[in-house]
Design an enzyme around this catalytic site. Structure first.
Site, PDB file in Angstrom:
ATOM      1  N   ASP A   1       0.308 -16.076   5.362  1.00 40.98           N
ATOM      2  CA  ASP A   1      -0.356 -15.874   6.656  1.00 40.98           C
ATOM      3  C   ASP A   1      -0.797 -17.217   7.228  1.00 40.98           C
ATOM      4  O   ASP A   1      -1.578 -17.945   6.614  1.00 40.98           O
ATOM      5  CB  ASP A   1      -1.571 -14.957   6.474  1.00 40.98           C
ATOM      6  CG  ASP A   1      -2.102 -14.412   7.789  1.00 40.98           C
ATOM      7  OD1 ASP A   1      -2.055 -15.145   8.793  1.00 40.98           O
ATOM      8  OD2 ASP A   1      -2.571 -13.259   7.806  1.00 40.98           O
TER       9      ASP A   1
ATOM     10  N   SER B   1      -5.890  -7.761  11.584  1.00 41.39           N
ATOM     11  CA  SER B   1      -6.446  -9.033  12.035  1.00 41.39           C
ATOM     12  C   SER B   1      -7.845  -8.848  12.626  1.00 41.39           C
ATOM     13  O   SER B   1      -8.759  -8.405  11.935  1.00 41.39           O
ATOM     14  CB  SER B   1      -5.472  -9.682  13.017  1.00 41.39           C
ATOM     15  OG  SER B   1      -5.798 -11.031  13.257  1.00 41.39           O
TER      16      SER B   1
ATOM     17  N   HIS C   1       1.539 -13.541   9.173  1.00 45.39           N
ATOM     18  CA  HIS C   1       0.511 -12.780   9.883  1.00 45.39           C
ATOM     19  C   HIS C   1       1.160 -11.573  10.552  1.00 45.39           C
ATOM     20  O   HIS C   1       1.284 -11.485  11.783  1.00 45.39           O
ATOM     21  CB  HIS C   1      -0.177 -13.671  10.918  1.00 45.39           C
ATOM     22  CG  HIS C   1      -1.449 -13.091  11.455  1.00 45.39           C
ATOM     23  ND1 HIS C   1      -2.558 -12.876  10.667  1.00 45.39           N
ATOM     24  CD2 HIS C   1      -1.793 -12.678  12.707  1.00 45.39           C
ATOM     25  CE1 HIS C   1      -3.522 -12.369  11.408  1.00 45.39           C
ATOM     26  NE2 HIS C   1      -3.082 -12.224  12.647  1.00 45.39           N
TER      27      HIS C   1
END
EC number: 3.1.2.-
Length: 241
Positions: A178, A122, A211
């Site tokens: 995600d 991320s 995610h």
């Protein structure tokens, strides 16, 4: 702003010949080393897990938390165009400089730049990719899980003249589901990286993955690391970092 806490380090078990620097996402920690070690993998690799500084994050109502740069949008509001309009350029550059310091520390310890891999998840992935593209040292590889491209409209201003990492392998992985960094944003970021001239960009997608990371993705990452930093140990014991 207080400086980040010292990184968490997993030393090499054998002679230290390579280093992987793995950066966490917004507010979390990322650690895969122990699982790989239990499987007898990467014994001559030292893993460094840097800690982001505590900064106010706009998208979290200004709350202070570990972050590599400020974010004003997430999820469906965080697309390529809005990312360009709402960039924390000083924060990105500050984190890039810190990552470059970690790289230099490893070089000073005798690790060849070509045996250093930089990556993360991320936010940590985004800064790792940006640092890898703009680094003045020729790295072994760069990876990003659930990543996105930062400062893409200004990227060429930060690329060194001889561009050492133009041909460096980049591995990008993204879940199709995600909900924080949308897949389309990651896909477009990978395409932009190729458009600016990077010659070795791999982008893989994973169905039913949000995610986070999953075993298939982690196996693909392990194969990437095995390819870019293969073993070269002579059997000597590691003295540690």
């Amino acid at each position: 702003m207080a400086p980040p806490r010292a990184p968490y380090i997993v030393p090499a078990l054998k002679k230290h010949t390579a280093t992987v620097i793995m950066a966490h996402g917004l507010g979390d920690r990322m650690s895969l080393a122990q699982n790989w070690r239990r499987r007898g993998m990467f014994d001559e690799v030292a893993f460094i897990f840097p800690n982001a500084p505590m900064i106010p994050i706009t998208v979290n109502f200004g709350m202070t938390m570990p972050g590599w740069h400020d974010l004003t949008k997430l999820g469906r509001e965080l697309d390529y165009e809005s990312a360009i309009r709402h960039q924390d350029e000083p924060g990105v550059l500050r984190s890039r400089d810190y990552f470059n310091t970690l790289i230099k520390e490893q070089i000073d310890k005798g690790i060849k730049p070509s045996r250093i891999v930089l990556g993360g998840f991320s936010q940590g992935a985004a800064i790792s990719v940006f640092t890898g593209i703009t680094c003045k040292e020729k790295l072994g590889g760069v990876f990003g899980l659930s990543s996105y491209l930062v400062l893409s409209d200004k990227l060429k201003n930060y690329i060194p003249e001889n561009w050492p990492n133009k041909k460096t392998p980049f591995f990008l992985a993204h879940g199709l589901e995600d909900e924080i960094v949308l897949f389309d944003f990651g896909d477009l970021s990978a395409k932009k990286m190729k458009e600016i001239g990077l010659e070795d960009v791999t982008f893989k997608s994973y169905p039913n993955l949000g995610h986070s990371a999953d075993p298939v993705e982690i196996e693909d990452l392990a194969r990437f690391l095995q390819k870019v930093i293969p073993p070269e140990d002579d059997g000597q014991a590691s003295a540690g970092l």
